[in-house]
Design a protein around this motif. Structure first.
Motif, PDB file in Angstrom:
ATOM      1  N   LYS A 197     -66.632  -5.111 -73.931  1.00  0.00           N
ATOM      2  CA  LYS A 197     -65.986  -6.410 -74.108  1.00  0.00           C
ATOM      3  C   LYS A 197     -65.947  -7.149 -72.781  1.00  0.00           C
ATOM      4  CE  LYS A 197     -62.626  -7.409 -76.733  1.00  0.00           C
ATOM      5  NZ  LYS A 197     -61.280  -7.548 -77.359  1.00  0.00           N
ATOM      6  N   ASN A 198     -66.302  -8.447 -72.826  1.00  0.00           N
ATOM      7  CA  ASN A 198     -66.334  -9.244 -71.606  1.00  0.00           C
ATOM      8  C   ASN A 198     -64.945  -9.668 -71.139  1.00  0.00           C
ATOM      9  OD1 ASN A 198     -69.132  -9.191 -71.407  1.00  0.00           O
ATOM     10  ND2 ASN A 198     -69.364 -10.941 -72.788  1.00  0.00           N
ATOM     11  N   LYS A 199     -64.070  -9.946 -72.110  1.00  0.00           N
ATOM     12  CA  LYS A 199     -62.735 -10.436 -71.779  1.00  0.00           C
ATOM     13  C   LYS A 199     -61.664  -9.591 -72.452  1.00  0.00           C
ATOM     14  CE  LYS A 199     -64.078 -15.270 -71.020  1.00  0.00           C
ATOM     15  NZ  LYS A 199     -63.863 -16.679 -71.428  1.00  0.00           N
ATOM     16  N   PRO A 200     -60.498  -9.447 -71.806  1.00  0.00           N
ATOM     17  CA  PRO A 200     -59.414  -8.667 -72.420  1.00  0.00           C
ATOM     18  C   PRO A 200     -58.807  -9.406 -73.603  1.00  0.00           C
ATOM     19  CG  PRO A 200     -58.642  -9.720 -70.408  1.00  0.00           C
ATOM     20  CD  PRO A 200     -60.128  -9.961 -70.473  1.00  0.00           C
ATOM     21  N   GLY A 201     -58.319  -8.647 -74.603  1.00  0.00           N
ATOM     22  CA  GLY A 201     -57.630  -9.253 -75.733  1.00  0.00           C
ATOM     23  C   GLY A 201     -56.278  -9.777 -75.298  1.00  0.00           C
ATOM     24  N   PHE A 202     -55.640 -10.596 -76.155  1.00  0.00           N
ATOM     25  CA  PHE A 202     -54.373 -11.217 -75.768  1.00  0.00           C
ATOM     26  C   PHE A 202     -53.251 -10.189 -75.615  1.00  0.00           C
ATOM     27  CE2 PHE A 202     -56.319 -15.290 -77.071  1.00  0.00           C
ATOM     28  CZ  PHE A 202     -55.988 -16.027 -75.930  1.00  0.00           C
ATOM     29  N   LEU A 203     -53.285  -9.101 -76.379  1.00  0.00           N
ATOM     30  CA  LEU A 203     -52.278  -8.064 -76.216  1.00  0.00           C
ATOM     31  C   LEU A 203     -52.407  -7.414 -74.844  1.00  0.00           C
ATOM     32  CD1 LEU A 203     -49.964  -6.378 -77.332  1.00  0.00           C
ATOM     33  CD2 LEU A 203     -51.658  -4.837 -78.370  1.00  0.00           C
ATOM     34  N   VAL A 204     -53.644  -7.187 -74.409  1.00  0.00           N
ATOM     35  CA  VAL A 204     -53.898  -6.626 -73.079  1.00  0.00           C
ATOM     36  C   VAL A 204     -53.411  -7.584 -71.994  1.00  0.00           C
ATOM     37  CG1 VAL A 204     -55.704  -5.959 -71.437  1.00  0.00           C
ATOM     38  CG2 VAL A 204     -55.838  -5.204 -73.816  1.00  0.00           C
ATOM     39  N   VAL A 205     -53.665  -8.882 -72.202  1.00  0.00           N
ATOM     40  CA  VAL A 205     -53.218  -9.904 -71.255  1.00  0.00           C
ATOM     41  C   VAL A 205     -51.689  -9.915 -71.156  1.00  0.00           C
ATOM     42  CG1 VAL A 205     -53.087 -12.401 -70.806  1.00  0.00           C
ATOM     43  CG2 VAL A 205     -55.253 -11.370 -71.512  1.00  0.00           C
ATOM     44  N   LEU A 206     -51.023  -9.849 -72.313  1.00  0.00           N
ATOM     45  CA  LEU A 206     -49.556  -9.842 -72.342  1.00  0.00           C
ATOM     46  C   LEU A 206     -48.987  -8.656 -71.567  1.00  0.00           C
ATOM     47  CD1 LEU A 206     -48.886 -10.805 -76.073  1.00  0.00           C
ATOM     48  CD2 LEU A 206     -48.121 -12.102 -74.091  1.00  0.00           C
ATOM     49  N   LEU A 207     -49.506  -7.457 -71.870  1.00  0.00           N
ATOM     50  CA  LEU A 207     -49.009  -6.250 -71.212  1.00  0.00           C
ATOM     51  C   LEU A 207     -49.341  -6.234 -69.720  1.00  0.00           C
ATOM     52  CD1 LEU A 207     -49.911  -3.560 -73.919  1.00  0.00           C
ATOM     53  CD2 LEU A 207     -47.627  -4.415 -73.347  1.00  0.00           C
ATOM     54  N   SER A 208     -50.562  -6.611 -69.383  1.00  0.00           N
ATOM     55  CA  SER A 208     -50.985  -6.604 -67.975  1.00  0.00           C
ATOM     56  C   SER A 208     -50.187  -7.616 -67.160  1.00  0.00           C
ATOM     57  CB  SER A 208     -52.480  -6.919 -67.868  1.00  0.00           C
ATOM     58  OG  SER A 208     -53.249  -5.961 -68.563  1.00  0.00           O
ATOM     59  N   GLY A 209     -50.010  -8.808 -67.716  1.00  0.00           N
ATOM     60  CA  GLY A 209     -49.235  -9.840 -67.026  1.00  0.00           C
ATOM     61  C   GLY A 209     -47.785  -9.431 -66.837  1.00  0.00           C
ATOM     62  N   GLY A 210     -47.186  -8.847 -67.882  1.00  0.00           N
ATOM     63  CA  GLY A 210     -45.794  -8.409 -67.810  1.00  0.00           C
ATOM     64  C   GLY A 210     -45.588  -7.332 -66.760  1.00  0.00           C
ATOM     65  N   PHE A 211     -46.433  -6.304 -66.779  1.00  0.00           N
ATOM     66  CA  PHE A 211     -46.292  -5.204 -65.821  1.00  0.00           C
ATOM     67  C   PHE A 211     -46.630  -5.641 -64.399  1.00  0.00           C
ATOM     68  CE2 PHE A 211     -46.616  -2.348 -69.597  1.00  0.00           C
ATOM     69  CZ  PHE A 211     -45.429  -1.664 -69.384  1.00  0.00           C
ATOM     70  N   ALA A 212     -47.592  -6.562 -64.253  1.00  0.00           N
ATOM     71  CA  ALA A 212     -47.925  -7.089 -62.922  1.00  0.00           C
ATOM     72  C   ALA A 212     -46.712  -7.815 -62.335  1.00  0.00           C
ATOM     73  CB  ALA A 212     -49.116  -8.038 -63.010  1.00  0.00           C
ATOM     74  N   GLY A 213     -46.034  -8.586 -63.162  1.00  0.00           N
ATOM     75  CA  GLY A 213     -44.839  -9.306 -62.710  1.00  0.00           C
ATOM     76  C   GLY A 213     -43.713  -8.364 -62.319  1.00  0.00           C
ATOM     77  N   VAL A 214     -43.498  -7.326 -63.113  1.00  0.00           N
ATOM     78  CA  VAL A 214     -42.423  -6.357 -62.833  1.00  0.00           C
ATOM     79  C   VAL A 214     -42.674  -5.648 -61.498  1.00  0.00           C
ATOM     80  CG1 VAL A 214     -41.394  -4.167 -63.562  1.00  0.00           C
ATOM     81  CG2 VAL A 214     -41.779  -5.979 -65.241  1.00  0.00           C
ATOM     82  N   LEU A 215     -43.895  -5.170 -61.290  1.00  0.00           N
ATOM     83  CA  LEU A 215     -44.222  -4.455 -60.054  1.00  0.00           C
ATOM     84  C   LEU A 215     -44.106  -5.373 -58.835  1.00  0.00           C
ATOM     85  CD1 LEU A 215     -45.166  -1.859 -58.704  1.00  0.00           C
ATOM     86  CD2 LEU A 215     -47.530  -2.565 -59.130  1.00  0.00           C
ATOM     87  N   ALA A 216     -44.639  -6.592 -58.958  1.00  0.00           N
ATOM     88  CA  ALA A 216     -44.607  -7.529 -57.832  1.00  0.00           C
ATOM     89  C   ALA A 216     -43.173  -7.891 -57.456  1.00  0.00           C
ATOM     90  CB  ALA A 216     -45.396  -8.791 -58.186  1.00  0.00           C
ATOM     91  N   TRP A 217     -42.335  -8.196 -58.464  1.00  0.00           N
ATOM     92  CA  TRP A 217     -40.954  -8.572 -58.192  1.00  0.00           C
ATOM     93  C   TRP A 217     -40.124  -7.384 -57.730  1.00  0.00           C
ATOM     94  CZ3 TRP A 217     -38.532 -12.708 -56.929  1.00  0.00           C
ATOM     95  CH2 TRP A 217     -39.052 -13.961 -57.282  1.00  0.00           C
ATOM     96  N   GLY A 218     -40.437  -6.191 -58.234  1.00  0.00           N
ATOM     97  CA  GLY A 218     -39.717  -5.012 -57.777  1.00  0.00           C
ATOM     98  C   GLY A 218     -39.885  -4.798 -56.289  1.00  0.00           C
ATOM     99  N   LEU A 219     -41.110  -4.977 -55.788  1.00  0.00           N
ATOM    100  CA  LEU A 219     -41.389  -4.792 -54.369  1.00  0.00           C
ATOM    101  C   LEU A 219     -40.946  -5.989 -53.528  1.00  0.00           C
ATOM    102  CD1 LEU A 219     -44.946  -3.199 -54.699  1.00  0.00           C
ATOM    103  CD2 LEU A 219     -42.830  -2.023 -54.106  1.00  0.00           C
ATOM    104  N   ALA A 220     -40.820  -7.157 -54.168  1.00  0.00           N
ATOM    105  CA  ALA A 220     -40.458  -8.379 -53.435  1.00  0.00           C
ATOM    106  C   ALA A 220     -38.954  -8.587 -53.304  1.00  0.00           C
ATOM    107  CB  ALA A 220     -41.075  -9.597 -54.141  1.00  0.00           C
ATOM    108  N   THR A 221     -38.146  -7.827 -54.035  1.00  0.00           N
ATOM    109  CA  THR A 221     -36.704  -8.079 -54.094  1.00  0.00           C
ATOM    110  C   THR A 221     -36.001  -8.090 -52.734  1.00  0.00           C
ATOM    111  OG1 THR A 221     -36.511  -7.304 -56.378  1.00  0.00           O
ATOM    112  CG2 THR A 221     -34.509  -7.265 -55.058  1.00  0.00           C
ATOM    113  N   PRO A 222     -36.244  -7.126 -51.819  1.00  0.00           N
ATOM    114  CA  PRO A 222     -35.541  -7.192 -50.528  1.00  0.00           C
ATOM    115  C   PRO A 222     -35.749  -8.520 -49.802  1.00  0.00           C
ATOM    116  CG  PRO A 222     -36.532  -5.035 -50.814  1.00  0.00           C
ATOM    117  CD  PRO A 222     -37.030  -5.879 -51.949  1.00  0.00           C
ATOM    118  N   MET A 223     -36.988  -8.999 -49.743  1.00  0.00           N
ATOM    119  CA  MET A 223     -37.246 -10.280 -49.083  1.00  0.00           C
ATOM    120  C   MET A 223     -36.696 -11.450 -49.892  1.00  0.00           C
ATOM    121  SD  MET A 223     -38.459 -10.427 -46.115  1.00  0.00           S
ATOM    122  CE  MET A 223     -38.736  -9.067 -44.995  1.00  0.00           C
ATOM    123  N   ASP A 224     -36.604 -11.274 -51.199  1.00  0.00           N
ATOM    124  CA  ASP A 224     -36.029 -12.317 -52.056  1.00  0.00           C
ATOM    125  C   ASP A 224     -34.541 -12.494 -51.750  1.00  0.00           C
ATOM    126  OD1 ASP A 224     -36.292 -14.216 -54.244  1.00  0.00           O
ATOM    127  OD2 ASP A 224     -35.139 -12.805 -55.459  1.00  0.00           O
TER     128      ASP A 224
END
Length: 291
Positions: A197-224
């Motif tokens: 498959k050339n592109k991810p399905g929307f369910l994959v996009v939803l999960l990937s986007g959600g987990f990417a946000g959680v990880l990024a914000w988890g590590l960014a919290t002290p500076m936040d």
């Protein structure tokens, strides 16, 4: 098209996550709350529903612009890297390429978003009791009547530098978190997308986007936390001399745990917000590609 898709995704995500962002800022900057639920109760009791949406109008507009610039910068920077390294803009980038492009997007975003972040934080921490809970005595007018008025007052009282308070913390937060954000999203999409498959399905996009946000914000919290505290420091207070001083004073008075205030809230908010960002971004790009 990446700029337009990013703008739409950013605007929608702000509308979804703004109330929790207000709670997060108040918890990070004030010691009067015992936890998330106490902050929600007190905000609603004294300011009703509007208390959760202070500064939202300017935030939706600025986040749309900033998200547009962020996604556009990321995509164009990544294409440039691929062209220089592999001879073709559409070549498959390596993980370091994605991280570098993400970091560049974060750096560009900081230049544009710092003034709006200062105004947002000042509006979110300003107390405006709702008429139904106000005391019988006349209530003084709020210092800031809105986001634009807030920026005007800050510029007048604190100069141009006041609009960029917390910029150093914001730069540290966004360069690192943006690199992790785009890298995690890209890696999860590659991992969860079936071979062929050339592109991810929307369910994959939803999960990937959600987990990417959680990880990024988890590590960014002290500076936040540091960023929010520096930005609430008004001209007549002068509590903090800079990023290091703010971090040192906060830890000295409240312990190391202060750097993780709002961590749970950041992660809870990040999942739905970034699901909306990426699924909207991908949907707009695919719609334009088709039509």
């Amino acid at each position: 098209m990446d700029f337009i898709a990013g703008a739409i995704g950013g605007g929608l995500s702000t509308a979804v996550g703004y109330p929790l962002d207000t709670v997060k800022v108040r918890i990070q900057t004030e010691r009067r709350y015992n936890g998330i639920w106490h902050c929600i109760q007190e905000t609603y009791r004294t300011e009703k529903v509007w208390g959760f949406y202070k500064g939202v109008s300017a935030s939706v507009l600025t986040v749309s612009v900033i998200s547009s610039v962020s996604f556009g910068t990321y995509k164009n920077f990544l294409c440039t890297i691929c062209k220089l390294r592999y001879g073709a803009a559409d070549a498959k980038p390596s993980k370091p390429d994605v991280s570098l492009a993400g970091g560049a997007a974060g750096a560009v975003r900081v230049v544009l978003m710092t003034p709006s972040e200062v105004a947002k934080v000042r509006m979110q921490t300003q107390r405006n009791p709702h008429p139904s809970v106000a005391s019988p005595q006349p209530v003084s007018k709020p210092k800031y009547r809105g986001s634009l008025h807030c920026l005007k007052v800050i510029a007048k009282e604190e100069g141009f530098g006041g609009l960029y308070k917390g910029c150093s913390a914001l730069l540290c937060r966004d360069c690192s978190s943006s690199a992790i954000y785009f890298l995690t999203y890209s890696a999860l999409c590659d991992w969860l997308t079936p071979a062929g498959k050339n592109k991810p399905g929307f369910l994959v996009v939803l999960l990937s986007g959600g987990f990417a946000g959680v990880l990024a914000w988890g590590l960014a919290t002290p500076m936040d936390v540091i960023k929010s505290r520096m930005q609430t420091d008004e001209s007549d207070q002068h509590k903090y001399k800079g990023l290091v001083h703010c971090a040192r004073e906060s830890v000295r008075k409240e312990g190391a745990k202060v750097l993780f205030k709002g961590l749970g809230l950041n992660c809870i908010r990040a999942f739905p917000v970034n699901m909306v960002v990426f699924v909207t971004y991908e949907a707009v790009l695919r719609f334009t590609d088709r039509y």
